[in-house]
Design a protein around this motif. Structure first.
Motif, PDB file in Angstrom:
ATOM      1  N   UNK A   1      16.218  -9.579  42.954  1.00 34.57           N
ATOM      2  CA  UNK A   1      15.803  -9.562  44.367  1.00 34.57           C
ATOM      3  C   UNK A   1      16.784 -10.344  45.241  1.00 34.57           C
ATOM      4  N   UNK A   2      17.376 -11.418  44.708  1.00 35.64           N
ATOM      5  CA  UNK A   2      18.354 -12.182  45.486  1.00 35.64           C
ATOM      6  C   UNK A   2      19.722 -11.506  45.476  1.00 35.64           C
ATOM      7  N   UNK A   3      20.090 -10.930  44.361  1.00 39.14           N
ATOM      8  CA  UNK A   3      21.366 -10.204  44.312  1.00 39.14           C
ATOM      9  C   UNK A   3      21.374  -9.103  45.374  1.00 39.14           C
ATOM     10  N   UNK A   4      20.272  -8.378  45.476  1.00 38.87           N
ATOM     11  CA  UNK A   4      20.189  -7.285  46.461  1.00 38.87           C
ATOM     12  C   UNK A   4      20.095  -7.806  47.889  1.00 38.87           C
ATOM     13  N   UNK A   5      19.176  -8.748  48.136  1.00 36.54           N
ATOM     14  CA  UNK A   5      18.971  -9.199  49.519  1.00 36.54           C
ATOM     15  C   UNK A   5      20.132 -10.030  50.049  1.00 36.54           C
ATOM     16  N   UNK A   6      20.833 -10.751  49.169  1.00 41.29           N
ATOM     17  CA  UNK A   6      21.976 -11.562  49.603  1.00 41.29           C
ATOM     18  C   UNK A   6      23.304 -10.836  49.398  1.00 41.29           C
ATOM     19  N   UNK A   7      23.252  -9.635  48.817  1.00 35.94           N
ATOM     20  CA  UNK A   7      24.444  -8.826  48.558  1.00 35.94           C
ATOM     21  C   UNK A   7      25.453  -9.573  47.665  1.00 35.94           C
ATOM     22  N   UNK A   8      24.944 -10.081  46.546  1.00 36.16           N
ATOM     23  CA  UNK A   8      25.789 -10.735  45.549  1.00 36.16           C
ATOM     24  C   UNK A   8      26.201  -9.656  44.550  1.00 36.16           C
ATOM     25  N   UNK A   9      27.456  -9.284  44.600  1.00 38.72           N
ATOM     26  CA  UNK A   9      27.903  -8.137  43.824  1.00 38.72           C
ATOM     27  C   UNK A   9      28.902  -8.516  42.736  1.00 38.72           C
ATOM     28  N   UNK A  10      29.085  -7.577  41.817  1.00 40.43           N
ATOM     29  CA  UNK A  10      30.019  -7.762  40.708  1.00 40.43           C
ATOM     30  C   UNK A  10      31.317  -7.013  41.005  1.00 40.43           C
ATOM     31  N   UNK A  11      32.124  -6.815  39.983  1.00 40.29           N
ATOM     32  CA  UNK A  11      33.438  -6.186  40.156  1.00 40.29           C
ATOM     33  C   UNK A  11      33.359  -4.714  40.562  1.00 40.29           C
ATOM     34  N   UNK A  12      32.195  -4.106  40.430  1.00 43.74           N
ATOM     35  CA  UNK A  12      32.068  -2.694  40.801  1.00 43.74           C
ATOM     36  C   UNK A  12      32.066  -2.473  42.314  1.00 43.74           C
ATOM     37  N   UNK A  13      31.839  -3.531  43.088  1.00 42.57           N
ATOM     38  CA  UNK A  13      31.907  -3.417  44.543  1.00 42.57           C
ATOM     39  C   UNK A  13      33.316  -3.802  44.976  1.00 42.57           C
ATOM     40  N   UNK A  14      34.088  -2.831  45.364  1.00 44.08           N
ATOM     41  CA  UNK A  14      35.493  -3.065  45.736  1.00 44.08           C
ATOM     42  C   UNK A  14      35.641  -3.567  47.178  1.00 44.08           C
ATOM     43  N   UNK A  15      34.526  -3.673  47.922  1.00 42.87           N
ATOM     44  CA  UNK A  15      34.586  -4.088  49.330  1.00 42.87           C
ATOM     45  C   UNK A  15      34.530  -5.596  49.526  1.00 42.87           C
ATOM     46  N   UNK A  16      34.197  -6.339  48.474  1.00 43.80           N
ATOM     47  CA  UNK A  16      34.143  -7.798  48.584  1.00 43.80           C
ATOM     48  C   UNK A  16      34.445  -8.438  47.243  1.00 43.80           C
ATOM     49  N   UNK A  17      34.865  -9.676  47.296  1.00 44.93           N
ATOM     50  CA  UNK A  17      35.178 -10.412  46.073  1.00 44.93           C
ATOM     51  C   UNK A  17      33.897 -10.822  45.359  1.00 44.93           C
TER      52      UNK A  17
ATOM     53  N   UNK B   1      25.212  -4.799  41.826  1.00 46.17           N
ATOM     54  CA  UNK B   1      24.578  -6.108  42.001  1.00 46.17           C
ATOM     55  C   UNK B   1      24.692  -6.951  40.731  1.00 46.17           C
ATOM     56  N   UNK B   2      25.207  -8.173  40.908  1.00 49.16           N
ATOM     57  CA  UNK B   2      25.455  -9.067  39.776  1.00 49.16           C
ATOM     58  C   UNK B   2      24.157  -9.661  39.247  1.00 49.16           C
TER      59      UNK B   2
END
Length: 130
Positions: free
Chosen positions: A42-58, A87-88
């Motif tokens: 729920x925090x990964x999604x709501x805070x947009x904490x992403x892993x290496x699959x999201x190329x738009x942010x570190x 999402x990480x």
């Protein structure tokens, strides 16, 4: 990307404190002092904490601990609950899986202890034992 002030709490379990030795598989040798911090989905999604699959942010964050034991180190957000998901699901030392374990040992953390994860900026985290 998280916003300044985004915060969540996690209760540590045996697997978080002993990642390198408390394992369900024997896919690699046991390594002491490894540790990680879980990220509830729920925090990964709501805070947009992403892993290496999201190329738009570190997925690498600068971090320090509120007790001053660790300063200006790096955490990596990684893993996912569904293959390919952006999402990480955990935070661990970037290139050093023992980094959090050294802090856990320094504080003599145990199963049931609570950690606060606070984004002091979109790219910087402060960790605090509650």
């Amino acid at each position: 990307m998280p916003n300044t002030g985004d915060t969540f709490l996690v209760t540590l379990k045996k697997t978080h404190l002993g990642w390198g030795t408390h394992r369900k598989t024997n896919s690699r040798p046991h390594i002491s002092n490894e540790g990680y911090i879980p990220i509830p989905v729920k925090y990964a999604r709501s805070f947009n904490i992403t892993n290496m699959h999201n190329k738009k942010q570190s997925n690498v964050y600068k971090f320090s601990t509120s007790d001053g034991f660790l300063k200006d180190k790096e955490l990596k957000a990684s893993g996912n609950s569904i293959k390919g998901n952006i999402y990480a699901k955990n935070l661990h030392g970037n290139g050093d899986l023992k980094l959090l374990g050294t802090w856990f040992n320094h504080l003599q953390l145990q199963v049931g202890d609570v950690i606060k994860i606070e984004f002091v900026s979109p790219i910087e985290i402060l960790l605090t034992k509650v």
